[in-house]
Scaffold this motif. Sequence first.
Motif, mmCIF file in Angstrom:
data_model
loop_
_atom_site.group_PDB
_atom_site.id
_atom_site.type_symbol
_atom_site.label_atom_id
_atom_site.label_comp_id
_atom_site.label_asym_id
_atom_site.label_seq_id
_atom_site.Cartn_x
_atom_site.Cartn_y
_atom_site.Cartn_z
ATOM 1 N N ALA A 158 40.141 48.674 -42.615
ATOM 2 C CA ALA A 158 41.174 48.015 -43.358
ATOM 3 C C ALA A 158 42.105 48.087 -44.415
ATOM 4 O O ALA A 158 42.899 48.042 -44.225
ATOM 5 C CB ALA A 158 39.982 46.859 -44.085
ATOM 6 N N GLU A 159 41.920 49.556 -44.990
ATOM 7 C CA GLU A 159 42.336 50.482 -45.838
ATOM 8 C C GLU A 159 43.633 50.970 -45.091
ATOM 9 O O GLU A 159 44.671 50.917 -45.386
ATOM 10 C CB GLU A 159 41.653 51.601 -46.549
ATOM 11 N N HIS A 160 43.975 51.622 -44.000
ATOM 12 C CA HIS A 160 44.690 51.822 -42.782
ATOM 13 C C HIS A 160 45.535 50.387 -42.400
ATOM 14 O O HIS A 160 46.918 51.179 -42.368
ATOM 15 C CB HIS A 160 44.623 53.022 -41.816
ATOM 16 N N LEU A 161 45.099 49.740 -42.078
ATOM 17 C CA LEU A 161 46.104 49.004 -41.719
ATOM 18 C C LEU A 161 46.617 47.897 -42.845
ATOM 19 O O LEU A 161 48.554 47.752 -42.061
ATOM 20 C CB LEU A 161 45.109 47.067 -40.833
ATOM 21 N N GLY A 162 46.218 47.872 -44.035
ATOM 22 C CA GLY A 162 47.366 47.442 -45.042
ATOM 23 C C GLY A 162 48.189 48.250 -45.289
ATOM 24 O O GLY A 162 49.079 47.848 -45.523
ATOM 25 N N GLY A 163 47.949 50.288 -45.055
ATOM 26 C CA GLY A 163 48.635 50.872 -46.091
ATOM 27 C C GLY A 163 50.108 51.007 -44.675
ATOM 28 O O GLY A 163 50.861 51.548 -44.935
ATOM 29 N N ALA A 164 49.627 50.661 -43.536
ATOM 30 C CA ALA A 164 50.934 50.274 -42.571
ATOM 31 C C ALA A 164 51.561 49.485 -42.530
ATOM 32 O O ALA A 164 52.010 48.645 -41.617
ATOM 33 C CB ALA A 164 49.653 49.887 -41.145
ATOM 34 N N GLY A 165 51.169 48.006 -43.389
ATOM 35 C CA GLY A 165 51.660 47.296 -43.865
ATOM 36 C C GLY A 165 51.714 45.902 -42.934
ATOM 37 O O GLY A 165 52.113 44.470 -43.104
ATOM 38 N N PHE A 166 49.631 45.941 -42.510
ATOM 39 C CA PHE A 166 49.341 44.624 -41.981
ATOM 40 C C PHE A 166 48.864 43.894 -42.891
ATOM 41 O O PHE A 166 48.640 44.813 -44.277
ATOM 42 C CB PHE A 166 48.442 44.595 -40.951
ATOM 43 N N SER A 226 33.054 55.995 -35.814
ATOM 44 C CA SER A 226 33.028 56.644 -37.154
ATOM 45 C C SER A 226 34.403 56.628 -37.934
ATOM 46 O O SER A 226 35.525 56.144 -37.122
ATOM 47 C CB SER A 226 32.819 58.119 -36.813
ATOM 48 N N ALA A 227 34.710 56.822 -39.286
ATOM 49 C CA ALA A 227 35.910 56.544 -40.369
ATOM 50 C C ALA A 227 36.596 56.924 -38.881
ATOM 51 O O ALA A 227 38.029 56.458 -39.349
ATOM 52 C CB ALA A 227 35.606 56.395 -41.602
ATOM 53 N N GLY A 228 36.457 57.939 -39.815
ATOM 54 C CA GLY A 228 37.532 59.349 -38.989
ATOM 55 C C GLY A 228 38.763 58.864 -37.463
ATOM 56 O O GLY A 228 39.590 58.942 -37.661
ATOM 57 N N GLY A 229 37.528 58.895 -36.717
ATOM 58 C CA GLY A 229 37.451 58.087 -35.316
ATOM 59 C C GLY A 229 38.651 56.954 -35.434
ATOM 60 O O GLY A 229 39.717 56.917 -34.601
ATOM 61 N N ALA A 230 38.044 56.566 -35.670
ATOM 62 C CA ALA A 230 38.635 54.524 -36.184
ATOM 63 C C ALA A 230 40.070 54.940 -36.530
ATOM 64 O O ALA A 230 40.541 54.268 -35.991
ATOM 65 C CB ALA A 230 37.573 53.671 -37.142
ATOM 66 N N VAL A 231 39.916 55.758 -37.550
ATOM 67 C CA VAL A 231 41.826 55.783 -38.177
ATOM 68 C C VAL A 231 42.559 56.595 -37.448
ATOM 69 O O VAL A 231 43.432 56.155 -36.510
ATOM 70 C CB VAL A 231 41.642 55.863 -39.606
ATOM 71 N N GLU A 232 42.075 57.296 -36.681
ATOM 72 C CA GLU A 232 42.774 58.554 -35.629
ATOM 73 C C GLU A 232 42.892 57.371 -34.354
ATOM 74 O O GLU A 232 44.704 57.483 -34.055
ATOM 75 C CB GLU A 232 42.095 59.771 -35.236
ATOM 76 N N CYS A 233 42.391 56.848 -33.989
ATOM 77 C CA CYS A 233 42.114 55.848 -32.427
ATOM 78 C C CYS A 233 43.196 54.995 -33.499
ATOM 79 O O CYS A 233 44.473 54.721 -32.207
ATOM 80 C CB CYS A 233 41.185 55.575 -31.961
ATOM 81 N N LEU A 234 43.069 54.313 -34.180
ATOM 82 C CA LEU A 234 44.068 53.535 -34.402
ATOM 83 C C LEU A 234 45.360 54.090 -34.880
ATOM 84 O O LEU A 234 46.435 53.413 -34.001
ATOM 85 C CB LEU A 234 43.458 52.008 -36.226
ATOM 86 N N ALA A 235 45.434 55.207 -35.868
ATOM 87 C CA ALA A 235 47.064 55.184 -36.077
ATOM 88 C C ALA A 235 47.771 55.936 -34.488
ATOM 89 O O ALA A 235 49.040 55.467 -34.320
ATOM 90 C CB ALA A 235 46.586 56.636 -36.546
ATOM 91 N N ALA A 236 46.977 56.048 -33.323
ATOM 92 C CA ALA A 236 47.615 56.308 -32.576
ATOM 93 C C ALA A 236 48.294 55.599 -31.633
ATOM 94 O O ALA A 236 48.755 55.728 -30.577
ATOM 95 C CB ALA A 236 45.976 57.198 -31.341
ATOM 96 N N VAL A 237 48.093 54.011 -31.371
ATOM 97 C CA VAL A 237 48.935 52.728 -31.351
ATOM 98 C C VAL A 237 49.308 51.654 -32.316
ATOM 99 O O VAL A 237 49.816 51.316 -31.277
ATOM 100 C CB VAL A 237 47.421 52.000 -30.475
ATOM 101 N N LEU A 238 49.641 52.510 -32.880
ATOM 102 C CA LEU A 238 50.032 51.455 -34.087
ATOM 103 C C LEU A 238 50.914 51.304 -34.518
ATOM 104 O O LEU A 238 51.194 49.723 -34.613
ATOM 105 C CB LEU A 238 49.654 51.238 -35.697
ATOM 106 N N ALA A 239 51.911 52.511 -34.126
ATOM 107 C CA ALA A 239 53.736 52.369 -33.882
ATOM 108 C C ALA A 239 54.279 50.664 -32.915
ATOM 109 O O ALA A 239 54.988 49.993 -32.712
ATOM 110 C CB ALA A 239 54.175 53.397 -33.138
ATOM 111 N N VAL A 240 52.928 50.995 -31.499
ATOM 112 C CA VAL A 240 53.666 50.007 -30.804
ATOM 113 C C VAL A 240 53.460 48.290 -30.880
ATOM 114 O O VAL A 240 53.401 47.128 -30.200
ATOM 115 C CB VAL A 240 53.347 49.962 -29.321
#
Length: 160
Positions: free
Chosen positions: A28-36, A132-146
Amino acid sequence: MTPAAKVLTVSDGVAAGTREDRAGDAVAEHLGGAGFTVAERRVVTDGIDDVAATLTELTAGFAGLVVTTGGTGFGPRDLTPEGTRRVLEREAPGLAEAMRRTSDADGRGFGMLSRGVCGSVGAALVCNLPGSAGGAVECLAAVLAVVPHALDLLAGGHPH
């Protein structure tokens, strides 16, 4: 327009209150930081039926990203992909593969153990992330741009 997202944590322990929802918080924090805009967060117990029913509710009439965290491994209760497949109308294997490749980049190879799937339900895009928190954010970051482009296409846009 700010893209919307929903976060579903799949965990018997978090649902029972015996574990902290670190992965859901991190996503949720990563999504917010990415503008979602995180429109909703839920927690559900592991299991095909619970995941499928909750995803059906979360995607109904929703145009945005729905991410799950948890239940993508080989444990006996890791059934998030099976529940997700019950709901998906079309799979997006390229997104799931991009997440697996990214989480293998550390050389440990744990990404190849993820059974997570991605796909669409109406105008919603669903992606299974690790627990896992790290794995979840890492995987989300891999696709978020598209994701914004995918959501535009799902909403009927023709941006190319």
